[in-house]
Design a protein around this motif. Structure first.
Motif, PDB file in Angstrom:
ATOM      1  N   VAL A 187      -2.748   0.383   9.788  1.00 14.84           N
ATOM      2  CA  VAL A 187      -1.927  -0.112   8.684  1.00 14.84           C
ATOM      3  C   VAL A 187      -2.765   0.016   7.420  1.00 14.84           C
ATOM      4  O   VAL A 187      -3.884  -0.512   7.353  1.00 14.84           O
ATOM      5  N   ALA A 188      -2.258   0.738   6.418  1.00 17.89           N
ATOM      6  CA  ALA A 188      -3.059   1.008   5.225  1.00 17.89           C
ATOM      7  C   ALA A 188      -2.153   1.222   4.021  1.00 17.89           C
ATOM      8  O   ALA A 188      -0.962   1.543   4.157  1.00 17.89           O
ATOM      9  N   TYR A 189      -2.736   1.050   2.830  1.00 14.86           N
ATOM     10  CA  TYR A 189      -2.030   1.369   1.587  1.00 14.86           C
ATOM     11  C   TYR A 189      -2.373   2.806   1.227  1.00 14.86           C
ATOM     12  O   TYR A 189      -3.543   3.146   0.979  1.00 14.86           O
ATOM     13  N   ASP A 190      -1.362   3.671   1.202  1.00 21.71           N
ATOM     14  CA  ASP A 190      -1.544   5.090   0.910  1.00 21.71           C
ATOM     15  C   ASP A 190      -1.585   5.275  -0.604  1.00 21.71           C
ATOM     16  O   ASP A 190      -0.583   5.063  -1.303  1.00 21.71           O
ATOM     17  N   LEU A 191      -2.747   5.676  -1.114  1.00 21.63           N
ATOM     18  CA  LEU A 191      -2.906   5.812  -2.563  1.00 21.63           C
ATOM     19  C   LEU A 191      -2.073   6.955  -3.123  1.00 21.63           C
ATOM     20  O   LEU A 191      -1.582   6.877  -4.257  1.00 21.63           O
ATOM     21  N   GLY A 192      -1.891   8.037  -2.373  1.00 20.45           N
ATOM     22  CA  GLY A 192      -1.096   9.160  -2.840  1.00 20.45           C
ATOM     23  C   GLY A 192       0.386   8.842  -2.899  1.00 20.45           C
ATOM     24  O   GLY A 192       1.091   9.275  -3.816  1.00 20.45           O
ATOM     25  N   ARG A 193       0.883   8.056  -1.922  1.00 21.51           N
ATOM     26  CA  ARG A 193       2.304   7.677  -1.890  1.00 21.51           C
ATOM     27  C   ARG A 193       2.569   6.385  -2.640  1.00 21.51           C
ATOM     28  O   ARG A 193       3.723   6.000  -2.822  1.00 21.51           O
ATOM     29  N   GLU A 194       1.511   5.687  -2.996  1.00 19.40           N
ATOM     30  CA  GLU A 194       1.618   4.395  -3.686  1.00 19.40           C
ATOM     31  C   GLU A 194       2.512   3.428  -2.909  1.00 19.40           C
ATOM     32  O   GLU A 194       3.383   2.770  -3.455  1.00 19.40           O
ATOM     33  N   ASP A 195       2.256   3.364  -1.595  1.00 21.57           N
ATOM     34  CA  ASP A 195       3.052   2.480  -0.749  1.00 21.57           C
ATOM     35  C   ASP A 195       2.300   2.255   0.558  1.00 21.57           C
ATOM     36  O   ASP A 195       1.359   2.983   0.896  1.00 21.57           O
ATOM     37  N   TRP A 196       2.731   1.232   1.293  1.00 24.61           N
ATOM     38  CA  TRP A 196       2.137   0.929   2.587  1.00 24.61           C
ATOM     39  C   TRP A 196       2.647   1.921   3.632  1.00 24.61           C
ATOM     40  O   TRP A 196       3.795   2.308   3.619  1.00 24.61           O
ATOM     41  N   ARG A 197       1.756   2.286   4.568  1.00 24.52           N
ATOM     42  CA  ARG A 197       2.102   3.215   5.632  1.00 24.52           C
ATOM     43  C   ARG A 197       1.425   2.788   6.940  1.00 24.52           C
ATOM     44  O   ARG A 197       0.428   2.062   6.935  1.00 24.52           O
ATOM     45  N   THR A 198       1.991   3.248   8.052  1.00 24.11           N
ATOM     46  CA  THR A 198       1.336   3.112   9.352  1.00 24.11           C
ATOM     47  C   THR A 198       1.042   4.520   9.867  1.00 24.11           C
ATOM     48  O   THR A 198       1.882   5.414   9.748  1.00 24.11           O
ATOM     49  N   PHE A 199      -0.155   4.709  10.438  1.00 27.01           N
ATOM     50  CA  PHE A 199      -0.584   6.016  10.918  1.00 27.01           C
ATOM     51  C   PHE A 199      -0.986   5.919  12.388  1.00 27.01           C
ATOM     52  O   PHE A 199      -1.723   5.004  12.764  1.00 27.01           O
ATOM     53  N   ARG A 200      -0.490   6.838  13.204  1.00 32.75           N
ATOM     54  CA  ARG A 200      -0.956   6.916  14.579  1.00 32.75           C
ATOM     55  C   ARG A 200      -2.373   7.470  14.577  1.00 32.75           C
ATOM     56  O   ARG A 200      -2.632   8.546  14.065  1.00 32.75           O
ATOM     57  N   VAL A 201      -3.302   6.733  15.175  1.00 28.37           N
ATOM     58  CA  VAL A 201      -4.705   7.111  15.087  1.00 28.37           C
ATOM     59  C   VAL A 201      -4.997   8.391  15.867  1.00 28.37           C
ATOM     60  O   VAL A 201      -5.890   9.160  15.501  1.00 28.37           O
ATOM     61  N   ASP A 202      -4.223   8.669  16.936  1.00 30.83           N
ATOM     62  CA  ASP A 202      -4.466   9.903  17.679  1.00 30.83           C
ATOM     63  C   ASP A 202      -4.062  11.142  16.873  1.00 30.83           C
ATOM     64  O   ASP A 202      -4.385  12.265  17.268  1.00 30.83           O
TER      65      ASP A 202
END
Length: 320
Positions: A187-202
């Motif tokens: 769970v992270a704040y995506d600086l390029g999208r200027e919004d919160w995102r969830t990323f699959r670590v694999d």
């Protein structure tokens, strides 16, 4: 042993083994007098280590549980064993191995001497773990790199592959790692999208800590990463209402299904029924039901029944 700090560390290492040490044996081990041992015990107590002393002919010293966790001193074999165990659990997203375990692995690998780090890598590379095959594997180095930036509030750069195969470069402010038992997510704040995102670590590659610090932002859900993750997943995946009966006892079925699906209810001496909701894909649900290894009937949803019929016909053709 004249070096007092070194002697205290050796004394602490001995006391961290699960036994009681007579003062005379400690003195012999450290090549000092029993009086010096008593002074060193007092020094450890002054530093906050709860050392308990017992009197009598077989009395001695031992380290007991205190109000805080003291630094652990591990020998080479212990450090390698813990690192390999944490790597295996983290890399395969085993249920119960959560972010705290990954943070522990990150700390341990940070201080491992290169010779021990090499032993850990060699042992893991030579070992094939017997896993259930029901979740994507994750590179432990990726997990520990992410965990370190979460703890240090340090911006992170990485390559990311989306579900359709699109490759992008991301720079984020990492907030938390979330384990679902099958997969790891960031769970992270995506600086390029200027919004919160969830990323699959694999799907993360080449994570790089930029060194740039940041002040943690507040999540839209008020600071609960698990709640935000659940909300994020619910927006992206349809939810199925499952209704399945099994020709097997409830405890037999429950032991062969993921805990998050809930417990089936007994319907007879050797039967049970599971009514639950899931956002897993139909393919995944069908596989899990087949792995229960008993007769079962799907009462809903109809799409799952249709998929199982199609899958059964395909398997029959494959075996003919």
């Amino acid at each position: 042993m004249r070096d007092t700090p070194a002697r205290l560390l050796n004394l602490l290492s001995l006391l961290q083994t699960p036994r009681e040490w007579p003062g005379s044996e400690l003195a012999e081990r450290l090549q000092v007098s029993p009086r010096t041992i008593r002074r060193d015990i007092d020094r450890l107590r002054d530093l906050g280590y709860p050392v308990e002393a017992t009197k009598g002919a077989v009395g001695g010293y031992r380290l007991v549980a205190g109000a805080a966790m003291p630094p652990l001193l591990l020998d080479d074999e212990e450090a390698v064993a813990i690192a390999v165990g944490l790597r295996a659990g983290a890399g395969h997203a085993i249920e119960g191995v959560d972010e705290a375990s990954v943070r522990a692995l990150a700390k341990l690998e940070q201080v491992l001497p290169s010779r021990l780090r090499h032993r850990v890598s060699t042992l893991q590379n030579a070992t094939i773990p017997l896993t259930r095959g029901d979740g994507a594997t994750v590179d432990p180095h990726t997990l520990t790199a992410i965990a370190a930036t979460v703890t240090g509030r340090e911006r992170l750069r990485f390559g990311y592959r989306s579900g359709d195969g699109t490759e992008t470069k991301r720079q984020v402010e990492p907030y938390r790692l979330v384990s679902t038992g099958r997969r790891w997510y960031l769970v992270a704040y995506d600086l390029g999208r200027e919004d919160w995102r969830t990323f699959r670590v694999d799907r993360v590659s080449e994570p790089f800590a930029t060194g740039a610090r940041f002040t943690a932002r507040e999540l839209p859900t008020g600071g609960d990463a698990a709640e935000f993750f659940s909300h994020s997943m619910s927006r992206n995946q349809p939810e199925h209402t499952l209704d399945v009966s099994f020709e097997a006892p409830a405890d037999f079925v429950a032991a062969r299904l993921p805990d998050y699906l809930g417990a089936p209810e007994p319907t007879g001496p050797g039967t049970c029924r599971l009514r639950t909701r899931s956002q897993d894909s139909l393919e995944w649900v069908a596989l899990r039901l087949a792995l229960v290894d008993c007769e079962f009937t799907v009462h809903g949803p109809a799409s799952l029944s249709d998929y199982l019929t199609e899958l059964g016909a395909r398997l029959t053709r494959a075996g003919s």
